[in-house]
Scaffold this motif. Structure first.
Motif, short mmCIF file in Angstrom:
data_model
loop_
_atom_site.label_atom_id
_atom_site.label_comp_id
_atom_site.label_asym_id
_atom_site.label_seq_id
_atom_site.Cartn_x
_atom_site.Cartn_y
_atom_site.Cartn_z
N GLY A 151 32.64 -20.41 16.18
CA GLY A 151 31.49 -20.54 15.78
C GLY A 151 31.65 -19.22 17.44
N ALA A 152 32.09 -18.05 16.78
CA ALA A 152 32.12 -16.73 17.53
C ALA A 152 30.49 -16.43 17.55
CB ALA A 152 33.56 -16.18 16.85
N ASP A 153 30.36 -16.12 19.02
CA ASP A 153 29.28 -15.11 19.00
C ASP A 153 29.72 -13.34 19.11
OD1 ASP A 153 29.88 -13.67 21.21
OD2 ASP A 153 29.19 -15.33 22.46
N PRO A 154 28.80 -12.92 17.65
CA PRO A 154 28.34 -11.48 18.32
C PRO A 154 29.41 -10.42 19.23
CG PRO A 154 26.42 -11.97 17.18
CD PRO A 154 26.80 -13.40 18.37
N ALA A 155 29.47 -10.78 20.85
CA ALA A 155 30.06 -10.63 21.67
C ALA A 155 31.36 -10.80 21.82
CB ALA A 155 29.90 -10.81 22.78
N GLN A 156 32.32 -11.80 20.98
CA GLN A 156 33.69 -12.70 21.30
C GLN A 156 33.37 -11.58 19.97
OE1 GLN A 156 32.15 -16.58 20.72
NE2 GLN A 156 33.42 -17.02 23.20
N GLN A 157 33.03 -11.94 18.81
CA GLN A 157 33.38 -10.73 17.18
C GLN A 157 33.85 -9.27 17.70
OE1 GLN A 157 34.80 -12.41 14.37
NE2 GLN A 157 33.90 -13.90 14.46
N TYR A 158 33.01 -8.97 18.33
CA TYR A 158 33.18 -7.35 19.30
C TYR A 158 34.82 -6.98 19.13
CZ TYR A 158 31.86 -2.66 20.02
OH TYR A 158 32.09 -1.45 20.48
N GLU A 159 34.93 -8.12 21.09
CA GLU A 159 36.04 -7.99 21.42
C GLU A 159 37.44 -7.85 20.50
OE1 GLU A 159 34.01 -10.02 25.32
OE2 GLU A 159 35.02 -11.17 24.03
#
Length: 167
Positions: free
Chosen positions: A117-125
């Motif tokens: 369940g990666a959040d958008p910030a983690q996906q961006y990184e």
């Protein structure tokens, strides 16, 4: 679905013999380099994105990308194209496997470091790391392809050198 279609098309293109030219060799790495710079700059504006994590993801991506680029270039076969500033390049099943493994590593990173369940910030990184990987790989491939073109251009073959060879 569109991303999968683009990836599949790219992988099939890798298996075909194609003419590569010095004048167009740097277009893809250039576009990806600009995208990577925008992603790094954009990290300062995206809420909850850690600049340190982006920097680490980019560094790891570049390190893996260099390895991917070297492997792809070494597994590609080159032949003269009969014109100056060009050569014929053909990848193999091995080069396709290298690209697929690189993409799968990104997907595994999502589950290993960010969970399902990666959040958008983690996906961006993580995406910054993937873009860095692909950019570095394309830069290394462009450098090695440029060397092959120079080596195989008309009038450049040394005596005893074969006309078809892998890097």
């Amino acid at each position: 679905a569109l991303a999968a279609l683009v990836v599949v098309r790219f992988l099939f293109r890798e298996l075909r013999a194609r003419k590569i030219r010095v004048r167009t060799l740097w277009i893809r790495p250039g576009i990806l380099g600009v995208l990577l710079l925008f992603m790094i700059a954009g990290a300062f504006a995206v809420p909850h994105v850690s600049i340190g994590v982006v920097a680490l993801a980019v560094l790891v991506g570049v390190a893996f990308g260099i390895g991917v680029g070297v492997l792809v270039a070494r597994m590609t076969t080159f032949a003269p194209a009969g014109e100056r500033g060009a050569a014929i390049a053909q990848g193999s099943v091995k080069t396709v496997i290298v690209w697929v493994v690189a993409i799968v590593l990104r997907l595994l990173a999502r589950f290993a470091f960010a969970g399902a369940g990666a959040d958008p910030a983690q996906q961006y990184e993580l995406n910054a790391g993937l873009v860095a990987l692909v950019t570095a790989a394309f830069v290394v491939v462009a450098i090695e392809f440029h060397r092959a073109i120079e080596r195989l251009s008309p009038g450049r073959l040394a005596p005893g050198m074969t006309t078809t060879r892998a890097l």
